[in-house]
Design a protein around this motif. Structure first.
Motif, PDB file in Angstrom:
ATOM      1  N   THR A 213       1.116  -1.205  -0.129  1.00  0.00           N
ATOM      2  CA  THR A 213      -0.085  -0.083   0.087  1.00  0.00           C
ATOM      3  C   THR A 213       0.887   1.412   0.055  1.00  0.00           C
ATOM      4  OG1 THR A 213      -1.639  -1.250   1.330  1.00  0.00           O
ATOM      5  CG2 THR A 213      -1.839   1.280   1.241  1.00  0.00           C
TER       6      THR A 213
ATOM      7  N   SER B 259       0.920   5.289   0.161  1.00  0.00           N
ATOM      8  CA  SER B 259       0.040   6.391   0.405  1.00  0.00           C
ATOM      9  C   SER B 259       1.025   7.774   0.321  1.00  0.00           C
ATOM     10  CB  SER B 259      -0.618   6.442   1.857  1.00  0.00           C
ATOM     11  OG  SER B 259      -0.963   7.445   2.230  1.00  0.00           O
TER      12      SER B 259
ATOM     13  N   ALA C 173      -8.012   3.360  -5.317  1.00  0.00           N
ATOM     14  CA  ALA C 173      -7.156   3.314  -4.114  1.00  0.00           C
ATOM     15  C   ALA C 173      -7.575   2.087  -3.346  1.00  0.00           C
ATOM     16  CB  ALA C 173      -7.703   4.586  -3.460  1.00  0.00           C
TER      17      ALA C 173
ATOM     18  N   THR D 122      -2.167  -0.789  -3.241  1.00  0.00           N
ATOM     19  CA  THR D 122      -2.226   0.441  -4.131  1.00  0.00           C
ATOM     20  C   THR D 122      -2.527   0.265  -5.450  1.00  0.00           C
ATOM     21  OG1 THR D 122      -1.236   1.684  -2.257  1.00  0.00           O
ATOM     22  CG2 THR D 122      -1.629   2.811  -4.625  1.00  0.00           C
TER      23      THR D 122
END
Length: 974
Positions: A3, A5, A575, A593
């Protein structure tokens, strides 16, 4: 799977309005839509305003008057004294029952406010008369809006859920149904069940509250709070005077603790404005599953297991519902370790709904970023705490540096669990009391005090283990006397915990909210950079395979992807989803992601030369290179070509696979790759339309090359492609003319196979060169320039420069300079060539056709394979030496001197097991000690504990102003 971010880079300093909401604990936006019968104009925006004012309580001699500012914020009326600590209140307008202007002496403009609880507040407006009139007009409109919204009708039902209503009521028999510690007696003496209560409460009502009520002096605290709440309002209308802070520092009584927590934190207003939301969330989570839910299940039975409420199914079920509802409502946060400790502690004193909204305020406003996936708020405050230790306790800091002891090994669990997981609950809850009353600075003040009190022993510590053992021993002894050998019984009665509070609030009073905010701004960029480096390493490590890339090269791919996500954030549909579909075996894939087409275009422009437009602009004032993201069908085709899972988005792993399929190819592999890219139905043939599309792709790739060489190569390709393609078609004879020619086929029928395509490409020197070296070389993995982090406050000039030096302003400046350059005739734009191999204007000599006219009729596809095989090349990609160096982000991390890894390990170790303390056991202890004998049962002596560290409070008024304020108490309404 990983993931990724970019949320940390989107951080912005709170605005003045946001800081005002935070200070007064006011929710910014209501989560429930306005009632259907309310018009937009009525639910709409009420103007905000502030005015200088003097606050007086409507009873003579109860409290001093305080000068300050009165704020009208939509749906709320708030006041703060000039020193921002002596007196303040936050009152929903729906609790205001009457507003009257007082008939005071000339030049005095005063209002009398009557609240739901019958309390009278006198407010003298000390600004100019026009300003006061304007404020009153806006207040009148705001009250009308509240009346039309129907919120005033909700007050009566809501306050019944608050224990303070039953406590203050003269007709209530609540005290008769409670034990000394505040827990409920479930049956009468006759054995019949007691009537059901209306007010909310936690597990302590049934399973008892931690600690001995006699030693905690519960009865005396309840009496003192009852007196205060009668005169200063309660729950929605509570006024916070210096006496309120004193009562909190002494320790809240068990039965009032939950209500006071939600009042001081502002979660009370969230619960008030969002009725039924929690129950709705609980219903929505039923039958759902997510990775957060799985993590919650793992930690449920590790949440204060020594407390009786969590040794039963009732407590576990309540804890599960609260944590699942929060993670469901906030999928970007989900669930983080230590949330279970907080929620479990809160549920002892609060109902599920109360605990849910308090958890919301804790994670979102009071401790932002503490419980996020990156824990950036915790790491930032650990860096701030280290800097405060270095400033306030330099000898301890230097010793820790010499022996390499990590301060965060102990301090990180303190902050994450608000000391609940480290010290006995009866003491930790008193720190939590002060935390909700005075803010996050309490965590730093208490932490510094712990180190100072144990300073001599800490200087003997040689490793992390010794540090942790010392802290455990100290916390276990907090209930013991701080001066056991003293001859003075009052000195012997001072416990180590009282000493801790004394040092915290007296010696470290210099640690203010402004200090913490300034230090956070100072270290935020350092923490963001270290977290990004750590996240990058994790993402590369979590790849299923690196294919033919090294870790350093995969890191460069990650950098380009991260840059693209900052420029063009992925839309919500690609997302990380809050809830993923479970597989057949009931398990779930971890979230990852995935980027959409727009982000992919930006990513590709970072690593692929022909996927961007680079303009060299000269205007007589400056020379610059403007880079634009190119858009073309071939780029979109490449996106879907790499999307092998057909999800409409690409993950980091997909990008690594895709790049591996082209960057390390030789001549024949590149030709096949380009062919497959345009073979839409993957049948091994290109249709005539696909041949035309492939030709357009060539034109796009060669669009910035100088001269006609590449354009000529594409023209020859089209001629040869259709010429050779027609040769391979079945021949037929025209019955009318008798001529023999290729059979007519449709534009969407198979036309050109891979072998023929290879032959056509190899018939041209430029195209052969492109596939042999230029195509793979156009994918360049280079170090991405470090992204600029948002500026974090540099005073007036810093804020001014940050507002001037924006991207929009830079574009305006460039446009202006270009227009001036055009005016003086010096403006010039040149596109940088993608390859630049052939720069001469004359067209190089093309190779002769590999087929003579006599051979064209007998040519077969097998002959093509034989011919092409003889010209194969083994050219491979050589990655730039820069890609193999690991000095970029890693050196930045080492220079920063901060790594999140020790903190992560500390969290995992600290929350696996909590040390049980005997002092937390509920029950009565008849043994009297010096600690009890000194205090006795006098209610007033309960307050002696905090007299030593009381702060001075300034009313901000002269003697004459005080007399005017006192006169207003007897003034009549106009």
């Amino acid at each position: 799977m990983s993931t990724i971010s970019t949320q940390l880079r989107n951080f912005k300093e709170p605005t003045r309005d946001q800081l005002l909401h935070i200070f007064f604990s006011i929710p910014e936006v209501s989560l429930t839509p306005p009632a259907k019968n309310v018009e937009k104009s009525n639910s709409g925006e009420v103007e905000k305003m502030e005015i200088n004012a003097v606050l007086s309580l409507g009873e003579q001699g109860v409290e001093d008057s305080y000068a300050g500012k009165l704020y009208l914020i939509p749906s709320y009326l708030a006041f703060s004294s000039l020193d921002r600590k002596s007196a303040r209140f936050t009152i929903p307008l729906s609790t205001v029952r009457r507003v009257e202007r007082l008939n005071a002496r000339a030049g005095v403009y005063a209002l009398s406010l009557s609240t739901w609880h019958g309390m009278k507040i006198i407010i003298q407006l000390t600004s100019l008369r026009p300003t006061a009139d304007a404020f009153c007009a806006i207040l009148r409109e705001a009250l009308k809006a509240e009346l039309q919204r129907g919120q005033m009708k909700a007050v009566k039902g809501f306050v019944k859920t608050c224990y303070s209503e039953a406590l203050i009521s003269t007709t209530s028999s609540v005290a008769e149904n409670e034990r000394e510690d505040g827990s409920l007696i479930t049956e009468t003496q006759e054995g019949s069940p007691l009537p059901e209560i209306e007010y909310l409460g936690g597990l302590g009502l049934k399973f008892r509250f931690p600690g001995d009520p006699k030693k905690l002096r519960e009865a005396s605290k309840i009496k003192l709070w009852t007196t205060y709440l009668r005169t200063h309002g309660r729950n929605l209308t509570l006024l916070r005077y210096p006496q309120c802070t004193r009562l909190v520092q002494v320790g809240l009584p068990n039965r009032l603790r939950g209500e006071i927590w939600e009042t001081l934190s502002g979660s009370l207003y969230l619960r008030y404005t969002n009725p039924g939301v929690y129950d709705q969330l609980v219903d929505e989570t039923k039958g759902k599953n997510s990775t957060s839910f799985e993590d919650i299940e793992k930690d449920l039975h590790r949440s204060l297991p020594e407390y009786a409420g969590y040794q039963s199914g009732e407590g576990i079920i309540a804890l599960r519902r609260v944590l699942q509802a929060y993670s469901f409502k906030n999928p970007e946060v989900g669930y983080c370790q230590a949330m279970n400790i907080l929620a479990a502690a809160i549920l002892i004193y609060m109902s599920e709904e109360q605990a849910f909204w308090l958890l919301e305020v804790l994670c979102d406003r009071l401790l932002p970023g503490y419980y996020s996936p990156t824990m950036h708020g915790t790491l930032l405050d650990q860096r701030v705490f280290e800097s405060l230790v270095m400033r306030c306790l330099p000898i301890i800091h230097d010793h820790f540096s010499v022996v390499d002891v990590q301060l965060s090994v102990a301090s990180l669990p303190w902050f994450l669990s608000l000391y609940i997981n480290s010290m006995p609950m009866v003491f930790a809850f008193r720190i939590v009391d002060c935390f909700f009353c005075m803010g996050p600075k309490v965590l730093f003040q208490v932490g510094l005090s712990i180190l100072k009190i144990n300073g001599e022993k800490l200087l003997q510590v040689q490793d992390d283990g010794g540090f942790l053992n010392l802290m455990r021993e100290y916390f276990a002894s907090l209930g013991e006397s701080a001066h056991p050998t003293s001859s003075d019984p009052r000195a012997r009665a001072i416990t180590r915990f009282q000493e801790l509070l004394l040092v915290s609030f007296r010696e470290f009073a210099v640690i203010t909210d402004e200090t913490i905010l300034a230090e956070r701004r100072r270290y935020r960029n350092e923490i963001v950079n270290s977290i990004e480096v750590f996240s990058k390493r994790s993402a590369v490590r979590n790849l299923k395979t690196l294919a033919r890339f090294t870790k350093e090269q995969a890191g460069l791919v990650y950098d380009a992807l991260y840059m693209a996500m900052c420029v063009e954030p992925p839309p919500p549909d690609v997302a990380p989803p809050p809830l993923l579909l479970a597989t057949n075996d009931g398990t779930q894939d971890r979230p990852e992601t995935r980027v959409g087409l727009k982000t992919f275009r930006v990513f590709l422009s970072e690593i692929l030369t022909w996927a961007r437009n680079e303009k060299i602009v000269t205007n007589g004032f400056q020379q610059r290179v403007d880079r634009e993201v190119a858009e073309h069908e071939v780029i979109d085709r490449l996106f879907y070509f790499w999307d092998t899972s057909c999800k409409g988005s690409l993950s980091f792993q997909d990008l690594v696979f895709g790049l591996d399929g082209v960057m390390f190819n030789d001549l024949m592999d590149n030709i096949e790759w380009f062919f497959n890219l345009h073979d839409k139905n993957k049948d091994g043939y290109l249709t005539k339309d696909e041949v035309l599309t492939l030709s357009e792709s060539f034109l796009f790739i060669f669009r910035h090359e100088i001269g006609d060489a590449y354009l000529g190569a594409v023209s020859r390709f089209m001629t040869n492609a259709f010429e050779y393609g027609d040769t391979l078609l079945p021949q037929e004879t025209n019955s009318e003319t008798g001529e023999t020619g290729p059979q007519e086929i449709g534009h969407n029928q198979p036309y050109l196979n891979l072998a023929t395509f290879r032959m056509v490409v190899l018939a041209d020197e430029i195209l052969e060169s492109f596939f042999e070296t230029d195509l793979s070389a156009s994918f360049k993995l280079e170090h991405v320039p470090d992204l600029e982090l948002p500026t974090t406050g540099g005073g007036f000039l810093g804020d001014l420069w940050s507002n001037i030096a924006t991207e929009d302003n830079k574009k305006i400046f460039h446009k202006l300079s270009d227009e001036l350059g055009k005016t003086i005739g010096k403006h010039q734009v040149v596109y940088r060539p993608t390859f630049g191999r052939y720069t001469k204007l004359e067209e190089p000599k093309a190779r002769e056709s590999l087929l003579s006219p006599a051979q064209k009729s007998t040519f077969t596809s097998s002959d093509t394979d034989t011919l092409v095989a003889s010209r194969s090349s083994s050219s491979t990609l050589t990655v730039d030496a820069m890609a193999s160096q690991d000095n970029g982000p890693v050196s930045a991390l080492s220079s920063a001197g901060f790594s999140p890894m020790p903190h992560v390990r500390a969290v995992n170790a600290a929350f696996m097991e909590r040390t049980p303390f005997a002092i937390d056991d509920a029950g009565d202890d008849d043994d009297d000690s010096d600690l009890d004998m000194v205090h006795g049962e006098d209610d007033d002596q309960v307050m002696d504990e905090v007299d030593a560290f009381l702060e001075a409070h300034d009313s901000g008024l002269t003697d004459a102003d005080q007399r005017v304020a006192q006169d207003l108490l007897n003034a009549k309404p106009v």
